[in-house]
Design a protein around this motif. Structure first.
Motif, mmCIF file in Angstrom:
data_model
loop_
_atom_site.group_PDB
_atom_site.id
_atom_site.type_symbol
_atom_site.label_atom_id
_atom_site.label_comp_id
_atom_site.label_asym_id
_atom_site.label_seq_id
_atom_site.Cartn_x
_atom_site.Cartn_y
_atom_site.Cartn_z
ATOM 1 N N GLY A 19 12.556 -26.706 19.309
ATOM 2 C CA GLY A 19 11.621 -27.718 20.104
ATOM 3 C C GLY A 19 10.125 -27.695 19.740
ATOM 4 O O GLY A 19 9.437 -28.604 20.294
ATOM 5 N N GLU A 20 9.555 -26.649 18.988
ATOM 6 C CA GLU A 20 8.303 -26.660 18.604
ATOM 7 C C GLU A 20 7.934 -27.324 17.231
ATOM 8 O O GLU A 20 8.998 -27.230 16.265
ATOM 9 C CB GLU A 20 7.807 -25.191 18.468
ATOM 10 N N ASP A 21 6.994 -27.786 16.969
ATOM 11 C CA ASP A 21 6.357 -28.465 15.710
ATOM 12 C C ASP A 21 6.324 -27.552 14.613
ATOM 13 O O ASP A 21 6.331 -27.603 13.406
ATOM 14 C CB ASP A 21 5.413 -29.382 15.775
ATOM 15 N N SER A 22 5.856 -26.518 15.250
ATOM 16 C CA SER A 22 5.523 -25.323 13.967
ATOM 17 C C SER A 22 5.936 -24.050 14.594
ATOM 18 O O SER A 22 6.024 -23.561 15.767
ATOM 19 C CB SER A 22 4.022 -25.279 13.701
ATOM 20 N N ASP A 23 6.318 -23.180 13.640
ATOM 21 C CA ASP A 23 6.741 -21.949 14.063
ATOM 22 C C ASP A 23 5.675 -20.708 14.150
ATOM 23 O O ASP A 23 4.828 -20.799 13.175
ATOM 24 C CB ASP A 23 8.028 -21.475 13.262
ATOM 25 N N PRO A 24 5.466 -19.772 15.026
ATOM 26 C CA PRO A 24 4.719 -18.778 14.958
ATOM 27 C C PRO A 24 4.581 -18.062 13.624
ATOM 28 O O PRO A 24 6.151 -17.758 13.322
ATOM 29 C CB PRO A 24 4.845 -18.028 16.272
ATOM 30 N N VAL A 25 3.700 -17.493 13.102
ATOM 31 C CA VAL A 25 3.832 -16.601 11.863
ATOM 32 C C VAL A 25 3.338 -15.374 12.493
ATOM 33 O O VAL A 25 2.173 -14.891 12.963
ATOM 34 C CB VAL A 25 2.906 -17.170 10.891
ATOM 35 N N TYR A 26 3.883 -14.288 12.092
ATOM 36 C CA TYR A 26 3.695 -12.719 12.265
ATOM 37 C C TYR A 26 3.415 -12.043 10.893
ATOM 38 O O TYR A 26 4.135 -12.294 9.968
ATOM 39 C CB TYR A 26 5.036 -12.114 13.015
ATOM 40 N N ASP A 71 1.001 -1.246 0.103
ATOM 41 C CA ASP A 71 0.083 -0.012 -0.060
ATOM 42 C C ASP A 71 0.909 1.345 -0.123
ATOM 43 O O ASP A 71 2.138 1.177 0.186
ATOM 44 C CB ASP A 71 -0.841 -0.038 1.319
ATOM 45 N N TYR A 72 0.356 2.488 -0.314
ATOM 46 C CA TYR A 72 1.359 3.721 -0.248
ATOM 47 C C TYR A 72 0.379 4.594 0.838
ATOM 48 O O TYR A 72 -0.843 4.930 0.269
ATOM 49 C CB TYR A 72 1.295 4.122 -1.780
ATOM 50 N N ASP A 73 1.053 5.207 1.508
ATOM 51 C CA ASP A 73 0.505 6.281 2.449
ATOM 52 C C ASP A 73 1.281 7.368 1.930
ATOM 53 O O ASP A 73 2.481 7.564 2.413
ATOM 54 C CB ASP A 73 0.567 5.857 3.715
ATOM 55 N N PRO A 74 0.871 8.749 1.314
ATOM 56 C CA PRO A 74 1.967 9.673 1.183
ATOM 57 C C PRO A 74 2.556 10.330 2.424
ATOM 58 O O PRO A 74 3.694 10.686 2.316
ATOM 59 C CB PRO A 74 1.046 10.745 0.404
ATOM 60 N N ALA A 75 2.029 10.014 3.819
ATOM 61 C CA ALA A 75 2.723 10.560 4.796
ATOM 62 C C ALA A 75 3.823 9.454 5.485
ATOM 63 O O ALA A 75 4.873 10.058 6.270
ATOM 64 C CB ALA A 75 1.731 10.618 6.065
ATOM 65 N N GLN A 76 3.737 8.358 5.103
ATOM 66 C CA GLN A 76 4.619 7.471 5.408
ATOM 67 C C GLN A 76 5.603 6.817 4.420
ATOM 68 O O GLN A 76 6.848 6.660 4.541
ATOM 69 C CB GLN A 76 4.024 6.130 6.112
ATOM 70 N N GLY A 77 5.210 6.442 3.235
ATOM 71 C CA GLY A 77 5.717 5.841 2.050
ATOM 72 C C GLY A 77 5.046 4.471 1.715
ATOM 73 O O GLY A 77 3.803 4.293 2.134
ATOM 74 N N LEU A 78 5.805 3.289 1.106
ATOM 75 C CA LEU A 78 5.318 2.496 0.653
ATOM 76 C C LEU A 78 5.093 1.474 2.090
ATOM 77 O O LEU A 78 6.229 1.281 2.782
ATOM 78 C CB LEU A 78 6.472 1.661 -0.264
ATOM 79 N N ILE A 79 4.213 0.878 2.143
ATOM 80 C CA ILE A 79 4.024 0.030 3.599
ATOM 81 C C ILE A 79 3.590 -1.668 2.848
ATOM 82 O O ILE A 79 2.639 -1.643 1.985
ATOM 83 C CB ILE A 79 2.861 0.377 4.053
ATOM 84 N N PHE A 80 4.758 -2.428 2.867
ATOM 85 C CA PHE A 80 4.515 -3.758 2.838
ATOM 86 C C PHE A 80 4.046 -4.580 3.861
ATOM 87 O O PHE A 80 4.289 -4.318 5.123
ATOM 88 C CB PHE A 80 5.829 -4.439 2.413
ATOM 89 N N THR A 81 3.184 -5.649 4.009
ATOM 90 C CA THR A 81 2.723 -6.579 4.902
ATOM 91 C C THR A 81 2.914 -7.883 4.229
ATOM 92 O O THR A 81 2.449 -8.427 3.310
ATOM 93 C CB THR A 81 1.222 -6.525 5.371
ATOM 94 N N LEU A 82 3.949 -8.638 5.260
ATOM 95 C CA LEU A 82 4.223 -9.842 4.704
ATOM 96 C C LEU A 82 4.363 -10.807 6.093
ATOM 97 O O LEU A 82 4.925 -10.718 6.761
ATOM 98 C CB LEU A 82 5.775 -9.710 4.480
ATOM 99 N N PRO A 83 3.626 -11.973 5.607
ATOM 100 C CA PRO A 83 3.736 -13.322 6.805
ATOM 101 C C PRO A 83 4.998 -13.806 6.755
ATOM 102 O O PRO A 83 5.548 -14.109 5.738
ATOM 103 C CB PRO A 83 2.517 -14.184 6.325
ATOM 104 N N VAL A 84 5.646 -13.843 7.888
ATOM 105 C CA VAL A 84 6.903 -14.296 8.346
ATOM 106 C C VAL A 84 6.860 -15.188 9.359
ATOM 107 O O VAL A 84 6.141 -14.875 10.286
ATOM 108 C CB VAL A 84 8.174 -13.613 8.381
ATOM 109 N N GLY A 85 7.639 -16.164 9.588
ATOM 110 C CA GLY A 85 7.913 -17.144 10.672
ATOM 111 C C GLY A 85 9.326 -16.906 11.501
ATOM 112 O O GLY A 85 10.217 -16.494 10.950
ATOM 113 N N SER A 86 9.138 -17.328 12.737
ATOM 114 C CA SER A 86 10.097 -17.288 13.695
ATOM 115 C C SER A 86 10.283 -18.584 14.397
ATOM 116 O O SER A 86 9.607 -19.131 14.963
ATOM 117 C CB SER A 86 9.878 -16.236 14.972
#
Length: 151
Positions: free
Chosen positions: A125-132, A106-121
């Motif tokens: 010992g865990e079977d699945s990583d949390p996604v943010y 997205d683009y906000d003239p006051a902030q700039g380009l804004i990307f939202t991306l699902p990533v894991g950490s």
């Protein structure tokens, strides 16, 4: 067996495999090589601002718990006309997963380009990583890159 022991030793000696979500911006280095562009390239790279900004998924393969980075080439340009290059990873390594195809922009003239991306950490010992849903705000005028994510 030697390979397993070597891998266990490597993991034990790698403090960067943090058990927390701590995304960071760093300057590009050897990890940003074309060698590490995720295949197929056409599915893992996108351009914005009439081609001035490019984002790409980087796959360094190892460490297994932190192989994925986001690369951003963007204005401002240096004295030679070269764009800035930054990489975004987690706590000194990459993310354990990245859904580049689900990235929104997205683009906000006051902030700039804004990307939202699902990533894991990676969490030991865990079977699945949390996604943010990592939000990346890029101000192309200043070159500032700000990271935001839900707690």
């Amino acid at each position: 067996m030697f390979r397993s022991l070597a891998l266990m030793g490597l993991l034990a000696a790698t403090p960067a495999l943090a058990e927390e979500f701590n995304p960071q911006v760093s300057n590009c280095d050897g990890r940003s090589s074309a060698w590490n562009l995720a295949e197929p390239w056409e599915a893992h790279t996108r351009t914005f601002s009439n081609g001035k900004t490019r984002v790409a998924m980087i796959d360094t393969v190892e460490p297994a718990g932190g192989w994925a980075y986001l690369l951003i080439l963007s204005p401002p340009y240096d004295e030679l006309g070269i764009r800035q290059c930054v990489m975004i990873g987690n706590g000194g390594i990459g993310f354990s997963r990245m859904d580049f195809g689900a990235m929104t922009a997205d683009y906000d003239p006051a902030q700039g380009l804004i990307f939202t991306l699902p990533v894991g950490s990676y969490i030991t010992g865990e079977d699945s990583d949390p996604v943010y849903d990592l939000q990346i705000v890029l101000n192309q005028a200043t070159g500032d890159v700000t990271l935001r994510w839900p707690d």
